[in-house]
Design a protein around this motif. Structure first.
Motif, PDB file in Angstrom:
ATOM      1  N   UNK A  72       0.826  -1.202   0.000  1.00  0.00           N
ATOM      2  CA  UNK A  72       0.000   0.000   0.000  1.00  0.00           C
ATOM      3  C   UNK A  72       0.861   1.252   0.000  1.00  0.00           C
ATOM      4  N   UNK A  73       1.856   1.285   0.867  1.00  0.00           N
ATOM      5  CA  UNK A  73       2.731   2.468   0.947  1.00  0.00           C
ATOM      6  C   UNK A  73       3.538   2.613  -0.337  1.00  0.00           C
ATOM      7  N   UNK A  74       4.050   1.492  -0.854  1.00  0.00           N
ATOM      8  CA  UNK A  74       4.830   1.549  -2.098  1.00  0.00           C
ATOM      9  C   UNK A  74       3.991   2.102  -3.237  1.00  0.00           C
ATOM     10  N   UNK A  75       2.738   1.654  -3.336  1.00  0.00           N
ATOM     11  CA  UNK A  75       1.862   2.131  -4.405  1.00  0.00           C
ATOM     12  C   UNK A  75       1.581   3.626  -4.273  1.00  0.00           C
ATOM     13  N   UNK A  76       1.315   4.082  -3.074  1.00  0.00           N
ATOM     14  CA  UNK A  76       1.034   5.510  -2.868  1.00  0.00           C
ATOM     15  C   UNK A  76       2.257   6.363  -3.211  1.00  0.00           C
ATOM     16  N   UNK A  77       3.429   5.903  -2.810  1.00  0.00           N
ATOM     17  CA  UNK A  77       4.656   6.667  -3.099  1.00  0.00           C
ATOM     18  C   UNK A  77       4.911   6.709  -4.609  1.00  0.00           C
TER      19      UNK A  77
END
Length: 375
Positions: free
Chosen positions: A106-111
């Protein structure tokens, strides 16, 4: 989640059941339908047909553009609905918690989508189109519009994680409603001002973005969820996946081809009338798609993700919502503006590039260990 690997002909899985047994590799080609076997050819023909129709049929683009509600093209909305519904009907919604609990993804996708993507497109736009301000602005707008529709198909073609794709697309949709306008202001006005570069303004309504999200994602997602819930309750999971899903599966590709024809018919005359400008705009887009997809794939592999989730991360990072970008450019700068042309060139480049990346992704799949599929 699908765990078997097949070479190039894995494209069959768009029309197959989620956990269909893998036939021997030498038998795959013989079992593929004509549509699946020659998918790149049909996509190329659909693009060519759209360009020819837009060029040769007077008033076609205007007639199609006129069939819209609150800035949303009904023909394109219909095509995307037909394209996305079969894929979203295959999602096992009772497994979404396995995705929402994966904070790395999730964090990787948002970044990737909201930090790296817009910043990379801003940089490429200024590097490649420093002397063409209208095209440069249009390209920056494209970088702000994250994909919420066609990425579902690219992910499925590449045998990515359907549940993860549904979650990431929904997450990016929420961010798009709230972040698009703010990022447009930052990259077109604030950051250029800090760097001593020419500034632009972007007038976009959050309601327009919300309408795009509801039409292009909300409706097919709701229909897919209801189909899964009602179908499993009525027939059971096994019958739903082995009888119902194979019947609706091919419609995903029919919807994709119809959408491509309509998109290219809308702007066929514009694209074919400005070949040199199209080439200038295409170059940074090619670099952008390669870097975003490659960066997502490398990041997923570095974080130890499975092939399916690595693929989903890469394709959700590389795709863009060109329908939104074109609508915003036209509303702000006019239908004949260079900003609008930059948005129009987007799908001309994205469709063949991401189809090629589907094959690259499938070729890389053999490097991943087999993961047992959950029951």
């Amino acid at each position: 989640m699908r765990d078997h690997w097949r070479p190039g002909p894995d494209l069959l899985l768009v029309t197959a059941t989620p956990d269909a047994p893998a036939p021997p590799s030498e038998q795959v080609a013989a079992r593929l339908s004509t549509l699946d076997r020659f998918l790149p050819v049909w996509i190329g023909l659909a693009m060519a047909a759209g360009l020819v129709l837009g060029r040769l049929v007077p008033g076609l683009g205007g007639a199609v553009s006129a069939v819209e509600v609150r800035g949303v093209s009904l023909p394109i909305a219909l095509g995307l609905l037909v394209m996305m519904y079969p894929v979203l009907a295959k999602v096992r919604y009772d497994r979404l918690d396995t995705v929402t609990g994966d904070r790395r993804m999730l964090v990787s996708s948002l970044v990737l989508n909201w930090v790296v993507g817009p910043a990379l497109m801003f940089t490429l736009a200024w590097v490649f189109l420093y002397d063409l301000p209208e095209y440069r602005t249009g390209l920056i707008i494209v970088g702000l519009a994250r994909c919420i529709a066609m990425v579902i198909i690219w992910n499925d073609l590449a045998c990515g994680d359907r549940e993860a794709a549904a979650v990431l697309v929904a997450l990016n949709s929420v961010f798009q409603v709230f972040a698009f306008g703010a990022l447009g202001w930052f990259y077109l006005s604030v950051l250029p001002g800090w760097l001593g570069l020419p500034q632009e303004t972007l007038d976009v309504s959050p309601w327009q973005i919300a309408a795009s999200v509801v039409v292009f994602l909300g409706i097919p997602l709701l229909l897919g969820y209801l189909s899964r819930r009602v179908g499993e309750k009525r027939w059971g999971r096994t019958a739903y996946e082995r009888s119902f899903l194979p019947r609706i599966g091919p419609w995903a590709l029919y919807g994709l081809l119809f959408t491509i024809v309509v998109l290219f018919a809308l702007q066929g005359d514009t694209i074919t009338s400005n070949p040199l400008d199209v080439a200038r705009i295409a170059l940074p887009l090619l670099v952008y798609f390669a870097l975003m997809w490659g960066g997502g794939f490398v990041l997923g592999r570095g974080l130890g993700m499975t092939y399916e989730r690595t693929t989903t991360l890469a394709f959700t990072a590389a795709g863009n919502n060109f329908e939104l970008a074109i609508a915003v450019a036209i509303a702000t700068f006019g239908v004949t503006s260079g900003q609008a042309l930059a948005g129009v060139v987007g799908p001309l480049i994205e469709v063949p590039v991401l189809v090629a990346l589907v094959y690259v992704s499938l070729a890389l799949r053999k490097r991943y260990p087999r993961v047992p599929a959950p029951a």
